[in-house]
Enzyme design. Sequence first.
Site, PDB file in Angstrom:
ATOM      1  N   LYS A   1       0.959  -1.091   0.063  1.00  0.00           N
ATOM      2  CA  LYS A   1       0.064   0.048   0.122  1.00  0.00           C
ATOM      3  C   LYS A   1       0.821   1.293  -0.152  1.00  0.00           C
ATOM      4  O   LYS A   1       1.962   1.376   0.898  1.00  0.00           O
ATOM      5  CB  LYS A   1      -0.875  -0.094   1.465  1.00  0.00           C
ATOM      6  CG  LYS A   1      -2.294   0.636   1.121  1.00  0.00           C
ATOM      7  CD  LYS A   1      -3.041   0.132   2.349  1.00  0.00           C
ATOM      8  CE  LYS A   1      -4.442   0.811   2.534  1.00  0.00           C
ATOM      9  NZ  LYS A   1      -5.020   0.686   3.597  1.00  0.00           N
TER      10      LYS A   1
HETATM   11  O1  G3P Z   1      -7.448   1.431   5.545  1.00  0.00           O
HETATM   12  C1  G3P Z   1      -7.793   3.058   5.056  1.00  0.00           C
HETATM   13  C2  G3P Z   1      -9.113   3.436   5.442  1.00  0.00           C
HETATM   14  O2  G3P Z   1     -10.341   2.526   5.614  1.00  0.00           O
HETATM   15  C3  G3P Z   1      -9.174   4.519   6.735  1.00  0.00           C
HETATM   16  O3  G3P Z   1     -10.543   4.522   7.179  1.00  0.00           O
HETATM   17  O4  G3P Z   1     -11.785   5.510   8.942  1.00  0.00           O
HETATM   18  O5  G3P Z   1      -9.561   6.254   8.905  1.00  0.00           O
HETATM   19  O6  G3P Z   1     -10.930   7.279   7.335  1.00  0.00           O
HETATM   20  P1  G3P Z   1     -10.809   6.157   8.051  1.00  0.00           P
END
Ligand code: G3P
Length: 222
Positions: free
Chosen positions: A84
């Site tokens: 990633k």
């Molecule tokens: O893995 C990346 C993503 O899903 C992060 O989510 O909740 O931190 O915006 P969030």
Amino acid sequence: MKFFIDTANVDEIKQAQAWGILDGVTTNPSLIAREGIEHKKRVMEIISVVGDIPVSAECIETDVDKLMKEARDIASWAPNIYVKVPMNANSMEVVKELSPQGINFNVTLIFSLPQALIAAKAGASFISFFVGRIDDMGSLEAPLNVVEAVNMVETYEFPKDPEILVASIRSPLQVTESIKAGAHIATIPYKTMEMLFHHPLTDIGIKKFYEDYLKATGGKSA
Ligand code: G3P
């Protein structure tokens, strides 16, 4: 649409796997930090649990040479690792160089269609659209962006046949929107994944069937 779980917690991954709905795992530095464990150790633990389904592990370097080295290293941990990297010019240089060498990349922190196009052209395998963070801003454009990104990868030819991965999901509604948009993958936190099994009428229906059964059998359960 494939279901990935967005977590670095092994118990949550095991439960999602037991439910029979797990197609992959995504992690990020924030999720790993929450677990208080070394990155490689946790990713290898996850792989020992899930086997050969895709597992995303994120780089933290920003300089091209260091990122190139880090991406090569992470990719060498297991064949099902998707490296990633965040959307930026340096990351795209790395994707362009290493993707033809067989490394799969998940390009993350995508918020616009041109960013998705750039990631696809560089050779990304997964393109991670962060819908929750767009919704947080009070914008209605997130589902629309996903529809257009899916159209884009299906209209043009790209080196890796990329899949649109909806990330930053916090609610069942965002999962519904992802299905309607034709997203290839949604990565979902454990709590939201658990909520997907429920509907108020399902829960009421289950209770009613059970109560009627008990009435008919004079209180004896099965
Ligand atoms: O893995 C990346 C993503 O899903 C992060 O989510 O909740 O931190 O915006 P969030």
